[in-house]
Motif scaffolding. Structure first.
Motif, PDB file in Angstrom:
ATOM      1  N   GLN A  24       0.849  -1.298  -0.031  1.00  9.95           N
ATOM      2  CA  GLN A  24      -0.044   0.025   0.061  1.00  9.95           C
ATOM      3  C   GLN A  24       0.907   1.129   0.106  1.00  9.95           C
ATOM      4  N   LYS A  25       0.336   2.269  -0.874  1.00  7.15           N
ATOM      5  CA  LYS A  25       1.127   3.552  -0.648  1.00  7.15           C
ATOM      6  C   LYS A  25      -0.025   4.732  -1.012  1.00  7.15           C
ATOM      7  N   VAL A  26       0.247   5.742  -0.033  1.00  2.00           N
ATOM      8  CA  VAL A  26      -0.632   6.804  -0.512  1.00  2.00           C
ATOM      9  C   VAL A  26      -0.049   7.797  -0.994  1.00  2.00           C
ATOM     10  N   ARG A  47      -6.153  12.737  -1.871  1.00  2.00           N
ATOM     11  CA  ARG A  47      -5.234  11.584  -1.736  1.00  2.00           C
ATOM     12  C   ARG A  47      -5.727  10.369  -2.705  1.00  2.00           C
ATOM     13  N   ASN A  48      -4.522   9.638  -3.307  1.00  2.00           N
ATOM     14  CA  ASN A  48      -5.032   8.406  -3.719  1.00  2.00           C
ATOM     15  C   ASN A  48      -4.435   7.094  -2.921  1.00  2.00           C
ATOM     16  N   HIS A  69     -10.434  11.768   0.101  1.00  2.00           N
ATOM     17  CA  HIS A  69     -10.529  13.072   0.312  1.00  2.00           C
ATOM     18  C   HIS A  69     -10.763  13.406   1.946  1.00  2.00           C
ATOM     19  N   MET A  70      -9.658  14.095   2.152  1.00  2.00           N
ATOM     20  CA  MET A  70      -9.578  14.545   3.863  1.00  2.00           C
ATOM     21  C   MET A  70     -10.650  15.511   4.155  1.00  2.00           C
TER      22      MET A  70
END
Length: 235
Positions: free
Chosen positions: A31-33, A40-41, A130-131
């Motif tokens: 996993q990567k953000v 964000r993705n 989305h934050m």
């Protein structure tokens, strides 16, 4: 003693036969953000350490990723619907999502991303999130949002050749239509990542008076400009 030995032999014989009937799968997820700020993705790379046996592809077993979305972020239902329509995702959102609400007025929700059988060999998935705005603080700074590890769920029918897995049973939608609920199993995968803390800018209450004055002045200036244009425009 002889009876115990016979029973042990029968048990191990049955156990081996059962193992021959199922497919062993060893799956890892990375996993990567991506990006910073409010958009964000989440990137997932799903890989199998060895090619699944042919009977896996002949079965009707399937996997899905279950991601809990904390109240500090959200997935946009309209955006997810577009991705479903274009075939970039096969997913379902479980829960009520208010895209306008701040973090302290929001609820957690869940998104299920359904996978094809071939995705178990190697697949890359991008989930946009989305934050949310955090409650302002006196000192400002950054708020933290904990992104927990996703769960990997597996579903097989009773008549199919199952994967060799023992996991807790989980009730979840059978597919993206969510017309029915199925009993999935929580599949243990190798997580090549840790839980992530995402940082979100928090408003500074010390700046509140200045922001209020500037907003008021801009509003008054806009009103004066509109009135001046209307007064000089011939009827």
């Amino acid at each position: 003693m002889k009876v115990q030995l016979i029973l042990m032999c029968i048990f191990f014989s049955f156990h081996c036969v059962h193992c021959d009937e199922c497919t062993k799968l060893d799956i890892s997820i990375t996993q990567k953000v991506e990006h910073e700020g409010f958009h964000r993705n989440i990137l997932w790379l799903i890989e199998s350490t060895h090619t699944p046996e042919q009977k896996w592809f002949q079965s009707d077993c399937k996997f899905s990723i279950k991601q809990d979305i904390p109240n500090g972020m959200f997935v946009n239902p309209d955006e997810i619907a577009d991705l479903n329509r274009t075939g970039e995702l096969i997913s379902y959102i479980d829960g009520i999502v208010d895209v306008e609400a701040p973090a302290h007025e929001s609820q957690e929700h869940i998104i299920y991303v359904f996978l094809n059988q071939s995705d178990i060999e190697r697949a890359s998935i991008t989930l946009p999130v989305h934050m949310r705005y955090q409650r302002s603080q006196i000192t400002g700074g950054y708020g933290k949002v904990l992104l927990r590890k996703p769960s990997l769920l597996m579903l097989c029918s009773e008549s199919s050749k199952r994967a060799c897995v023992r996991g807790l049973k989980v009730e979840a939608p059978c597919d993206e239509t969510a017309h029915k609920v199925c009993i999935w199993k929580n599949f243990s995968y190798q997580a090549l990542f840790d839980e992530v803390e995402l940082y979100v800018p928090v408003g500074d209450l010390d700046d509140y008076p200045l922001v209020s004055i500037v907003t008021l002045l801009l509003g008054c200036t806009g009103c004066i400009y509109i009135l001046s244009v209307l007064s000089t425009t011939p009827l």
